[in-house]
Design an enzyme around this catalytic site. Structure first.
Site, PDB file in Angstrom:
ATOM      1  CG  LEU A   1      -2.105  -1.196   1.370  1.00 26.23           C
ATOM      2  CD1 LEU A   1      -2.729  -0.880   2.693  1.00 26.23           C
ATOM      3  CD2 LEU A   1      -3.208  -0.546   0.280  1.00 26.23           C
ATOM      4  CG  ASP A   2      -0.098   4.802  -2.027  1.00 27.12           C
ATOM      5  OD1 ASP A   2      -0.715   5.520  -0.820  1.00 27.12           O
ATOM      6  OD2 ASP A   2      -1.002   4.882  -2.880  1.00 27.12           O
ATOM      7  CD  GLN A   3       5.168   8.249   3.123  1.00 32.63           C
ATOM      8  OE1 GLN A   3       5.781   8.396   2.132  1.00 32.63           O
ATOM      9  NE2 GLN A   3       5.458   9.238   4.140  1.00 32.63           N
TER      10      GLN A   3
END
Length: 251
Positions: free
Chosen positions: A117-119
């Site tokens: 999952l991106d930041q």
């Protein structure tokens, strides 16, 4: 020349028994099969002191090293569900990154994640030492379902839902997304189920529909749901949950 012939003979003999070295490394929880293939290609994997080629087989009785470090035997497989908070970075390759996943999750065994999952996103991550499970979950051709709840900055209408579900051409990636299930659950919020994992896919899709993502939470991967976990919490899956998850990736 004589040495090369002897090594070739050993490899031919080993091919007749055991399991492939990339699968063995994955089952040891060291990495995914894909990463193992890369390390083998780079000459970083040795068996009994000799670099091996892709397809080499081992029984587990050999001395196996990666980057000069001896690898232990296969360990019991464990699977955890983790609620990744916003701001935590999914990375194992950048030791200088701040607020890494490994800074927050401390487990008695080495695990890695299946599907990052991106930041700026939050929600369910699967953490496991089973490289085969990771390999199966991350293989796009398998079309495993990942469900998200997304809030955008403009109201949702029927045109938005139709366009999102039909497939959108993403100019930055030069790819068209697969058709997917999309359902409005509020004026600004919708639920979406993807069967692929393009880079920042949902954010790019929304942008093509003239909206920006305000929040994005993954709530399900295949049979596993985020449930009552709170940001930063994690728990080990029980036997029934593991059985359902493994069955779902083998279909």
């Amino acid at each position: 020349m004589h040495m090369k012939q002897r090594n070739g003979t050993n490899q031919n003999t080993s091919i007749q028994q055991g399991i492939r070295i990339n699968k063995y490394l994955a089952e040891c929880g060291l990495c995914s099969r894909r990463d193992a293939d890369q390390m083998i290609a780079e000459g970083r994997v040795c068996v009994n002191g000799t670099p091996v080629l892709a397809g080499y087989r081992v029984t587990g009785q050999e001395t196996i090293t990666v980057n000069g470090k001896t690898i232990g035997g296969k360990t019991d497989k464990v699977v955890y569900a983790y609620y990744k908070p916003v701001g935590v970075i999914c990375t194992e390759r950048d030791p200088h990154a701040k607020n890494k996943l490994t800074d927050h999750v401390k487990l008695p065994v080495r695990v890695t994640y299946a599907g990052r999952l991106d930041q700026d996103s939050e929600g369910l991550l699967i953490l496991t030492n089973d490289g085969e499970l990771i390999n199966e979950l991350m293989r796009g051709a398998n079309r495993h379902e990942k469900e998200y709840v997304v809030k955008v900055n403009r109201e949702i209408d029927d045109d938005f839902l139709k366009k999102m579900s039909s497939g959108i051409y993403l100019r930055e990636l030069e790819q068209t997304t697969r058709p997917c299930r999309v359902e409005a659950i509020g004026k600004f919020t919708f639920r979406i189920v993807l069967t692929q994992g393009l880079n920042r896919q949902i954010r790019r899709m929304c942008r093509e529909c003239h909206r920006e993502v305000v929040s994005l939470k993954r709530v399900r991967i295949n049979t596993l749901e985020l449930g009552k976990l709170k940001p930063g919490e994690y728990r080990q899956l029980d036997a029934n949950e593991c059985e359902r998850l493994y069955a779902s990736v083998r279909r």
